[in-house]
Design a protein around this motif. Structure first.
Motif, PDB file in Angstrom:
ATOM      1  N   VAL A 138       0.851  -1.196   0.000  1.00  0.00           N
ATOM      2  CA  VAL A 138       0.000   0.000   0.000  1.00  0.00           C
ATOM      3  C   VAL A 138       0.882   1.240   0.000  1.00  0.00           C
ATOM      4  O   VAL A 138       1.903   1.279   0.697  1.00  0.00           O
ATOM      5  N   VAL A 139       0.475   2.246  -0.776  1.00  0.00           N
ATOM      6  CA  VAL A 139       1.094   3.575  -0.708  1.00  0.00           C
ATOM      7  C   VAL A 139      -0.019   4.598  -0.529  1.00  0.00           C
ATOM      8  O   VAL A 139      -0.994   4.598  -1.284  1.00  0.00           O
ATOM      9  N   LEU A 208       8.629   7.296  -5.804  1.00  0.00           N
ATOM     10  CA  LEU A 208       8.765   6.629  -4.510  1.00  0.00           C
ATOM     11  C   LEU A 208       7.788   5.457  -4.402  1.00  0.00           C
ATOM     12  O   LEU A 208       8.147   4.382  -3.906  1.00  0.00           O
ATOM     13  N   ALA A 209       6.573   5.683  -4.870  1.00  0.00           N
ATOM     14  CA  ALA A 209       5.588   4.604  -4.871  1.00  0.00           C
ATOM     15  C   ALA A 209       6.044   3.465  -5.764  1.00  0.00           C
ATOM     16  O   ALA A 209       5.909   2.286  -5.414  1.00  0.00           O
ATOM     17  N   GLY A 210       6.599   3.807  -6.928  1.00  0.00           N
ATOM     18  CA  GLY A 210       7.078   2.775  -7.841  1.00  0.00           C
ATOM     19  C   GLY A 210       8.152   1.902  -7.218  1.00  0.00           C
ATOM     20  O   GLY A 210       8.127   0.671  -7.349  1.00  0.00           O
ATOM     21  N   HIS A 211       9.094   2.533  -6.527  1.00  0.00           N
ATOM     22  CA  HIS A 211      10.151   1.767  -5.860  1.00  0.00           C
ATOM     23  C   HIS A 211       9.569   0.866  -4.769  1.00  0.00           C
ATOM     24  O   HIS A 211       9.998  -0.286  -4.599  1.00  0.00           O
ATOM     25  N   TRP A 212       8.608   1.402  -4.022  1.00  0.00           N
ATOM     26  CA  TRP A 212       7.990   0.619  -2.948  1.00  0.00           C
ATOM     27  C   TRP A 212       7.268  -0.595  -3.523  1.00  0.00           C
ATOM     28  O   TRP A 212       7.431  -1.725  -3.042  1.00  0.00           O
ATOM     29  N   PHE A 213       6.462  -0.370  -4.568  1.00  0.00           N
ATOM     30  CA  PHE A 213       5.741  -1.477  -5.178  1.00  0.00           C
ATOM     31  C   PHE A 213       6.695  -2.475  -5.842  1.00  0.00           C
ATOM     32  O   PHE A 213       6.500  -3.687  -5.748  1.00  0.00           O
ATOM     33  N   GLU A 214       7.714  -1.965  -6.516  1.00  0.00           N
ATOM     34  CA  GLU A 214       8.666  -2.854  -7.173  1.00  0.00           C
ATOM     35  C   GLU A 214       9.282  -3.815  -6.161  1.00  0.00           C
ATOM     36  O   GLU A 214       9.428  -5.014  -6.423  1.00  0.00           O
ATOM     37  N   HIS A 215       9.643  -3.284  -5.008  1.00  0.00           N
ATOM     38  CA  HIS A 215      10.295  -4.105  -3.986  1.00  0.00           C
ATOM     39  C   HIS A 215       9.320  -5.095  -3.369  1.00  0.00           C
ATOM     40  O   HIS A 215       9.623  -6.302  -3.263  1.00  0.00           O
TER      41      HIS A 215
END
Length: 222
Positions: A138-139, A208-215
């Motif tokens: 979630v972001v 930032l959301a993209g990095h969080w979801f990617e991880h």
């Protein structure tokens, strides 16, 4: 509901979709072999076709992520501000979208992340708490986490809280309070940008959301 394809290009399939009993409009964008899919929940009618949200989907595609851009309210409901504040209603519509993805051919097993702004973030957290098996990350951007504070301890998906550096005191305060209540993998980031709780933050938020979801979609917790 059925989906209608309207285009394909550069390895990306795009479709206009209708979801749930209300036939809520959305846009589904899927790259080839997606790492995961981000559901962007917005209560503003027509937001699934906005340049802003299309731009968000484009950034997330660079991380190997698909996107479902979805309006959670009909045009008629948007005129009633009481509906906008009906978090259970928005959560139910978002849950319908998750069920739709689960049933859709070729989508089973692809991890799902939720991205919400303001009120939409509250709906995302509500669904993450009540359908933990369906949400991998979630972001929340300038999220009104206080509207679902009783549900926060049940959120299991890794959760990133993004708050504008110029957000009003209420938004900043409720997000700090949420950090103290959430028991999942969590992080709070302050982002330079404009300040109202319902305003859109700059491109860095999307990255930032993209990095969080990617991880986290690459390493689903459930």
């Amino acid at each position: 509901m059925s989906a209608r394809a309207f285009g394909r290009g550069a390895g990306v399939q795009r479709e206009m979709v209708r979801i749930g009993g209300q036939g809520l409009p959305g846009t589904l964008e899927m790259p080839e072999q997606p790492l995961g899919i981000v559901v962007l929940a917005n209560e503003v009618a027509g937001s699934h076709l906005s340049a802003l949200n299309m731009g968000r989907a484009k950034v997330w595609r660079s991380f190997g992520l698909g996107a479902l851009l979805l309006d959670l309210l009909t045009e008629q409901e948007v005129q009633d501000r009481r509906a906008v504040l009906g978090i259970p209603l928005l959560g139910a519509r978002l849950a319908d979208a998750l069920d739709w993805l689960e049933r859709r051919g070729g989508m089973h097993g692809i991890p799902v992340g939720l991205f919400g702004v303001g009120i939409g973030a509250a709906a995302a957290l509500l669904v993450a708490a009540r359908q933990a098996q369906s949400v991998a990350a979630v972001v929340c951007s300038n999220g009104r986490t206080d509207f679902v504070d009783a549900d926060l301890p049940r959120v299991r998906a890794p959760t990133l809280l993004l708050v504008s550096s110029l957000a009003d005191a209420t938004v900043a305060s409720v997000n700090r309070a949420a950090m103290a209540v959430l028991t999942c993998n969590k992080r709070l980031e302050t982002v330079p940008g404009v300040g109202r709780a319902d305003s859109d933050l700059p491109d860095i938020t999307v990255s930032l959301a993209g990095h969080w979801f990617e991880h986290h979609l690459n390493r689903p917790q459930h």
